[in-house]
Enzyme design. Structure first.
Site, PDB file in Angstrom:
ATOM      1  N   ARG A 156     -93.012  17.892  -4.564  1.00 29.17           N
ATOM      2  CA  ARG A 156     -92.574  18.201  -5.932  1.00 29.17           C
ATOM      3  C   ARG A 156     -93.715  18.453  -6.924  1.00 29.17           C
ATOM      4  O   ARG A 156     -93.653  19.393  -7.702  1.00 29.17           O
ATOM      5  CB  ARG A 156     -91.631  17.119  -6.457  1.00 29.17           C
ATOM      6  CG  ARG A 156     -90.344  16.989  -5.634  1.00 29.17           C
ATOM      7  CD  ARG A 156     -89.319  16.097  -6.303  1.00 29.17           C
ATOM      8  NE  ARG A 156     -88.782  16.720  -7.486  1.00 29.17           N
ATOM      9  CZ  ARG A 156     -89.111  16.396  -8.712  1.00 29.17           C
ATOM     10  NH1 ARG A 156     -89.952  15.416  -8.946  1.00 29.17           N
ATOM     11  NH2 ARG A 156     -88.585  17.038  -9.725  1.00 29.17           N
ATOM     12  N   CYS A 168    -105.684  20.326   3.189  1.00 29.35           N
ATOM     13  CA  CYS A 168    -106.729  21.275   2.778  1.00 29.35           C
ATOM     14  C   CYS A 168    -106.161  22.371   1.892  1.00 29.35           C
ATOM     15  O   CYS A 168    -106.094  23.544   2.282  1.00 29.35           O
ATOM     16  CB  CYS A 168    -107.388  21.872   4.013  1.00 29.35           C
ATOM     17  SG  CYS A 168    -108.031  20.588   5.063  1.00 29.35           S
ATOM     18  N   GLU A 169    -105.672  21.991   0.755  1.00 29.67           N
ATOM     19  CA  GLU A 169    -105.126  22.924  -0.231  1.00 29.67           C
ATOM     20  C   GLU A 169    -105.491  22.363  -1.597  1.00 29.67           C
ATOM     21  O   GLU A 169    -105.286  21.161  -1.840  1.00 29.67           O
ATOM     22  CB  GLU A 169    -103.591  22.983  -0.180  1.00 29.67           C
ATOM     23  CG  GLU A 169    -102.986  23.488   1.084  1.00 29.67           C
ATOM     24  CD  GLU A 169    -102.869  24.999   1.143  1.00 29.67           C
ATOM     25  OE1 GLU A 169    -103.123  25.671   0.135  1.00 29.67           O
ATOM     26  OE2 GLU A 169    -102.551  25.502   2.235  1.00 29.67           O
ATOM     27  N   GLY A 225     -76.745  18.424 -11.094  1.00 31.43           N
ATOM     28  CA  GLY A 225     -77.726  18.837 -12.083  1.00 31.43           C
ATOM     29  C   GLY A 225     -78.143  17.823 -13.118  1.00 31.43           C
ATOM     30  O   GLY A 225     -79.108  18.052 -13.847  1.00 31.43           O
ATOM     31  N   GLU A 283     -71.127  17.322  -7.950  1.00 38.61           N
ATOM     32  CA  GLU A 283     -72.066  17.333  -6.825  1.00 38.61           C
ATOM     33  C   GLU A 283     -73.406  16.715  -7.222  1.00 38.61           C
ATOM     34  O   GLU A 283     -74.445  17.378  -7.170  1.00 38.61           O
ATOM     35  CB  GLU A 283     -72.309  18.776  -6.352  1.00 38.61           C
ATOM     36  CG  GLU A 283     -71.062  19.550  -5.975  1.00 38.61           C
ATOM     37  CD  GLU A 283     -71.347  21.040  -5.726  1.00 38.61           C
ATOM     38  OE1 GLU A 283     -72.483  21.502  -5.954  1.00 38.61           O
ATOM     39  OE2 GLU A 283     -70.415  21.738  -5.300  1.00 38.61           O
ATOM     40  N   PRO A 284     -73.422  15.455  -7.627  1.00 36.76           N
ATOM     41  CA  PRO A 284     -74.689  14.868  -8.069  1.00 36.76           C
ATOM     42  C   PRO A 284     -75.614  14.596  -6.898  1.00 36.76           C
ATOM     43  O   PRO A 284     -75.176  14.194  -5.825  1.00 36.76           O
ATOM     44  CB  PRO A 284     -74.246  13.546  -8.707  1.00 36.76           C
ATOM     45  CG  PRO A 284     -73.029  13.164  -7.929  1.00 36.76           C
ATOM     46  CD  PRO A 284     -72.326  14.466  -7.611  1.00 36.76           C
ATOM     47  N   TYR A 311     -85.302  14.896  -3.195  1.00 40.77           N
ATOM     48  CA  TYR A 311     -86.159  16.048  -2.886  1.00 40.77           C
ATOM     49  C   TYR A 311     -87.569  15.595  -2.501  1.00 40.77           C
ATOM     50  O   TYR A 311     -88.550  16.267  -2.784  1.00 40.77           O
ATOM     51  CB  TYR A 311     -86.184  17.044  -4.067  1.00 40.77           C
ATOM     52  CG  TYR A 311     -84.786  17.413  -4.518  1.00 40.77           C
ATOM     53  CD1 TYR A 311     -84.011  18.266  -3.755  1.00 40.77           C
ATOM     54  CD2 TYR A 311     -84.216  16.859  -5.666  1.00 40.77           C
ATOM     55  CE1 TYR A 311     -82.714  18.576  -4.125  1.00 40.77           C
ATOM     56  CE2 TYR A 311     -82.917  17.157  -6.051  1.00 40.77           C
ATOM     57  CZ  TYR A 311     -82.168  18.019  -5.272  1.00 40.77           C
ATOM     58  OH  TYR A 311     -80.886  18.313  -5.645  1.00 40.77           O
TER      59      TYR A 311
END
Ligand code: PLP
Length: 418
Positions: free
Chosen positions: A312, A342-343, A239, A273-274, A371
């Site tokens: 993201r 196409c969004e 986190g 848990e990085p 991510y």
């Protein structure tokens, strides 16, 4: 601190120009710096020097084999949330005794695989999951090592989609029910209580939420002790945030100092848990400008990477700095940097002052190592992009760009369609 820097107006990754890599592999692609990954892991791990600890890098941030192997060589364990991540971790050579398994929806096959592999512990997220693990361990003639993932109801003050330790979130078991869970687990024949766990969210930029969560876990450990349940591993999850724009997250040293102080010599082995803090700023996304156009209300810079390559910005409204790969004398324009999908949600930046590059020029989307590739998809039948790693003056493709044939792997037209 990372190793993406300008020299003579050219962007380098360590000692290689980004331009040279783009010419060799085409665009778009993810680019990782070996030196940065190593530095980040050592800075994080080293911050806990002298403390009995195990760093279990969070595979979900980036589980490319090259990255897992590099981190394994530095002594890392792994935090996994799926059978696929278990498979990847084992393939990369990570010892099962260094693997912790979180996630609210572990399937029977995934539990069996983890039991057979002999992982360090299951971070259990519901009482029904606990019962299933006990049952599967019995069937396989094993004893399942478990921790309960506690939801301490702490506000991590981050984006709502990545806050995970609030009562309203689906993660973990609230503190009271966790106590019941431990008491139930203590009666189960095929589980072995070894730990306690929490993970309150991601991109956290203050230490206080971690301290609040730790205090909550400590008081539960105290209650468990009174019931003769001994906790050997305290897993504080991941986190810790990074700088994407102007955030000022605590340095790992400060984070470690605060946690260690709050632990006050508790006789536990600390697990961390990085994810993001290790890989986030160790990777960039390199894309090529295609077109510019001016709509009624905005300028658009259309590039060859889209939301399928880096989700993201679309998913969280996340900020990624955008740098030119060659610092020519570009005028700055205010534009939306958008992809070919196409969004309307397909953007990398909105209303941003960006270098007014023209067709064929390269841009670097910074801080994209975490991510990024992991959330990439084949939406709009776009082949998944390549990944490249640099070490000093060498670079290698660590994942080949998909081709059009790859897009159809596993597809068949059934016999009842002509
Ligand atoms: C259980 C668990 N552990 C660790 C992490 C890694 O978080 P971060 O990348 O913010 O360090 C995550 C990601 O959300 C997670 O779900």
């Amino acid at each position: 601190m990372h190793h993406f820097t300008y020299k003579d107006n050219e962007l380098y990754c360590e000692a290689v120009t980004v331009r040279e890599i783009a010419a060799a592999v085409g665009t778009p692609f993810y680019l990782y710096s070996h030196a940065t990954l190593e530095r980040h892991f050592k800075a994080f791990d080293g911050a806990f020097e002298g403390i009995d600890r195990l760093i279990c890098y969070s595979a979900k941030a980036n589980a490319s084999q090259a990255i897992l192997r590099l981190l394994k060589n530095l002594g890392s364990g792994l935090d996994i949330v799926s059978g696929g991540e278990l498979y990847r971790g084992l393939k990369a050579g990570i010892a099962p005794q260094k693997i912790v398994y979180s996630g609210v929806g572990k399937r029977v096959e995934e539990i069996d695989d983890a039991l057979s592999a002999g992982i360090l512990m299951f971070n259990v997220e519901s009482l029904e999951e606990l019962e299933l693990i006990n049952q599967r361990a019995g069937t396989l003639g094993k004893k399942a090592p478990i921790a309960i993932r506690v939801n301490p109801d702490v506000d991590p003050k981050t984006h709502p989609y990545i806050s995970t330790g609030l009562k309203k979130n689906k993660f973990g078991i609230d503190t009271r029910a966790a106590l019941e869970g431990y008491l139930a687990a203590n009666q189960m024949a095929h589980v072995n209580i070894i730990g306690i766990d929490c993970h309150i969210g991601s991109q956290i930029t203050q230490v206080q939420p971690f301290v609040d969560a730790l205090e909550s876990l400590k008081s539960l450990i105290g209650e468990l002790k009174q019931k003769n349940i001994d906790i050997k591993f305290l897993d504080m999850g991941g986190g810790l945030g990074i700088t994407y724009n102007d955030e000022a997250p605590p340095h790992p040293q400060e984070y470690a100092r605060t946690l260690v102080q709050a632990l006050k010599d508790m006789p536990v082995r600390l697990i961390l848990e990085p994810g993001r803090v290790i890989v986030g700023n160790a990777g960039i996304l390199v894309t090529r400008a295609l077109y510019r156009k001016t709509g009624g209300a905005k300028n658009f810079m259309i590039v060859d990477a889209g939301m399928n390559d880096l989700l993201r910005p679309t998913l969280y409204g996340a900020f990624h700095a955008i740098w030119p790969v060659s610092k020519n004398k570009y005028e700055t324009i205010k534009a939306d940097v958008v992809g070919p999908i196409c969004e309307t949600g397909d953007f990398l930046a909105q209303d941003r002052e960006v270098p007014g590059v023209s067709h064929g020029d390269l841009l670097a989307v910074m801080s994209a190592g975490a991510y990024g590739f992991m959330m990439a998809s084949n939406y709009c039948s776009r082949p998944r992009l390549a990944e490249v790693m640099v070490k000093d003056d060498q670079f290698e493709v660590i994942r080949a760009r998909q081709n059009y044939e790859d897009l159809m792997i596993g597809e068949t037209v059934p016999s009842f369609i002509e």
